[in-house]
Design an enzyme around this catalytic site. Structure first.
Site, mmCIF file in Angstrom:
data_model
loop_
_atom_site.group_PDB
_atom_site.id
_atom_site.type_symbol
_atom_site.label_atom_id
_atom_site.label_comp_id
_atom_site.label_asym_id
_atom_site.label_seq_id
_atom_site.Cartn_x
_atom_site.Cartn_y
_atom_site.Cartn_z
ATOM 1 N N ASP A 70 -6.752 42.672 -37.274
ATOM 2 C CA ASP A 70 -6.026 42.258 -38.724
ATOM 3 C C ASP A 70 -6.641 41.883 -39.750
ATOM 4 O OD1 ASP A 70 -3.648 42.207 -35.892
ATOM 5 O OD2 ASP A 70 -2.961 42.864 -37.607
ATOM 6 N N ASN A 108 -6.373 39.057 -34.746
ATOM 7 C CA ASN A 108 -5.917 39.810 -34.180
ATOM 8 C C ASN A 108 -4.961 39.644 -33.013
ATOM 9 O OD1 ASN A 108 -5.316 43.048 -33.508
ATOM 10 N ND2 ASN A 108 -6.068 42.514 -31.663
ATOM 11 N N LYS A 109 -3.429 40.294 -32.278
ATOM 12 C CA LYS A 109 -2.307 40.730 -31.945
ATOM 13 C C LYS A 109 -2.574 39.102 -30.760
ATOM 14 C CE LYS A 109 1.072 41.705 -32.303
ATOM 15 N NZ LYS A 109 1.913 40.714 -33.637
ATOM 16 N N ARG A 157 4.442 48.528 -39.109
ATOM 17 C CA ARG A 157 3.099 47.451 -38.231
ATOM 18 C C ARG A 157 1.955 48.035 -37.798
ATOM 19 N NH1 ARG A 157 1.992 49.623 -34.621
ATOM 20 N NH2 ARG A 157 1.237 47.968 -33.698
ATOM 21 N N GLY A 158 1.362 47.391 -37.915
ATOM 22 C CA GLY A 158 -0.089 47.903 -37.833
ATOM 23 C C GLY A 158 -1.159 47.622 -38.919
ATOM 24 N N ALA A 159 -1.810 46.736 -39.315
ATOM 25 C CA ALA A 159 -2.732 46.681 -40.226
ATOM 26 C C ALA A 159 -3.057 47.833 -40.929
ATOM 27 C CB ALA A 159 -4.208 46.167 -39.798
ATOM 28 N N GLN A 213 4.935 45.333 -28.660
ATOM 29 C CA GLN A 213 3.906 47.090 -29.234
ATOM 30 C C GLN A 213 3.901 47.299 -27.842
ATOM 31 O OE1 GLN A 213 4.044 43.586 -30.116
ATOM 32 N NE2 GLN A 213 3.311 43.802 -32.814
HETATM 33 O O1 MRU Z 1 2.307 42.601 -35.102
HETATM 34 P P1 MRU Z 1 1.328 44.071 -35.586
HETATM 35 O O2 MRU Z 1 1.924 44.709 -34.458
HETATM 36 O O3 MRU Z 1 1.819 44.616 -37.102
HETATM 37 O O4 MRU Z 1 0.172 43.740 -35.113
HETATM 38 C C1 MRU Z 1 -0.835 45.056 -34.997
HETATM 39 C C2 MRU Z 1 -1.538 44.381 -34.322
HETATM 40 O O5 MRU Z 1 -2.186 43.793 -34.141
HETATM 41 C C3 MRU Z 1 -3.057 45.865 -34.329
HETATM 42 O O6 MRU Z 1 -3.827 45.479 -32.985
HETATM 43 C C4 MRU Z 1 -4.019 45.720 -35.635
HETATM 44 O O7 MRU Z 1 -3.213 45.900 -36.911
HETATM 45 C C5 MRU Z 1 -4.840 46.516 -35.397
HETATM 46 S S1 MRU Z 1 -3.975 48.052 -35.557
HETATM 47 C C6 MRU Z 1 -4.538 49.521 -35.922
#
Ligand code: MRU
Length: 345
Positions: free
Chosen positions: A232, A242-243, A46-48, A191
């Site tokens: 994201d 974002n999250k 996970r993470g963009a 997370q």
């Molecule tokens: O749902 P996730 O864990 O994929 O969400 C991640 C986030 O929202 C991060 O803040 C975002 O991807 C940036 S990470 C480099």
């Protein structure tokens, strides 16, 4: 050495299965496109930026399987796999940007399988370089004495390695800057608690984990000087996706006069979509009715479980990219940066 979340190994993908952290560091091999889609949907990765690279390597898996097939067959298999990947998670634009650029390279090549594999591996390695650059660029906003609040996980585990916002924070710590970090738990997938706390402890950063509900109180009583978090998707006017929880943190930061930065590579920008076109992922009710295996709410309660939110640009002090820190008016600074990138190509 920072962790590396994903590898290409003899025609297969090896990932850190992030659902097992922090208890166990487990590596998992992804053998086909369904494994890849499952890993993205269930957030083993996970993470963009990492989602984008995983999708690219997923296409490389398909290319590898069909490497001896005719060009047309390879291309049709790649397009079919791309459709499967596009249906996994809707909000992080890195997924769509990565898929589109791999398909573009494949379409233009006389040997699409070879071109796809080479390009996806290059994208994986480039992600590390981009994040290192972003961590360097980001040093201009971090000072001795900063007390930083961060949200979700934006470290090595959200990228191939190094990270975005957490990459900036960890580099500041390694450079000997005297900083303190408060990380939110980031319900419901935790997370912050499971991954950011893990990375901060590994690095020996002076850090504290706080419940999501403690953000305002922590800002007020612990002297938070800056918020640093990831993205994201960032639109051409600076609107940030974002999250979930990011928007409320931004509102609180503005109210309390705290600088609010997002750290994101240019692959997280979406200069084409309008706000109305961005889909905010909603996830399963089980994620909030249960914590791990433990039920904490009635099974039949109706739920609303958005995974991301939208923060308007007026709440953002600056956007750290691998090229420079962008400042308002974002419509102008983003356009200027992308024009410069286009001219230099
Ligand atoms: O749902 P996730 O864990 O994929 O969400 C991640 C986030 O929202 C991060 O803040 C975002 O991807 C940036 S990470 C480099």
């Amino acid at each position: 050495m920072p962790l590396q979340s994903i590898y290409w190994k003899n025609g297969k993908i090896v990932i850190i299965d992030q659902t097992k952290l922090p208890k166990k560091l487990v590596y998992k091999t992804l053998e086909n496109i369904n494994d890849v889609a499952e890993a993205i949907i269930n957030m083993r990765v996970r993470g963009a930026p990492l989602i984008g690279v995983t999708a690219a390597l997923g296409l490389a898996l398909v290319a590898h399987k069909h490497r001896y097939d005719k060009r047309d067959k390879v291309l049709s298999e790649l397009h079919e796999a791309a459709e499967t990947l596009r249906r996994t998670r809707p909000t992080a634009v890195n997924l769509f940007n990565a898929i589109n650029s791999v398909l573009d390279i494949a379409e233009k090549s006389s040997d699409p399988a070879k071109a796809t594999i080479e390009y996806a591996i290059k994208m994986m390695n480039k992600d590390i370089e981009i994040n290192k650059k972003m961590a360097e660029v980001g040093q201009s906003i971090i000072e001795d004495g900063d007390i930083i609040l961060t949200h979700c996980n934006t470290g090595s585990l959200a990228t191939v390695s190094v990270g975005t916002a957490l990459g900036v924070i960890i580099m500041a710590h390694r450079l000997g800057k005297k900083i303190k970090v408060y990380a939110t738990e980031t319900r419901p997938k935790l997370q912050g608690a499971r991954l950011t706390a893990f990375e901060l402890v590994e690095e020996g950063v002076d850090a504290y984990l706080i419940p999501d509900t403690a953000v305002a109180h922590t800002m007020k009583t612990k002297g938070i000087t800056k918020v640093l978090l990831g993205a994201d998707r960032i639109l051409g006017d600076g609107t940030l996706y974002n999250k979930i929880g990011t928007f409320q943190i931004a509102i609180l930061a503005k109210e309390m006069g705290i600088e609010f930065y997002t750290v994101a590579p240019t692959s997280t920008f979406d200069l084409k979509s309008s706000r109305a076109e961005v889909e905010i992922e909603e996830r399963d009710a089980k994620e909030i009715i249960y914590v791990s295996e433990c039920q904490i709410a009635p099974e039949t309660i109706r739920t609303f479980n958005p995974a991301f939110d939208e923060t308007p640009p007026e709440y953002i002090t600056g956007i750290v990219t691998e090229y420079e820190v962008l400042y308002p008016p974002f419509e102008e600074s983003i356009k200027r940066l992308f024009n410069k990138i286009r001219e230099e190509r």
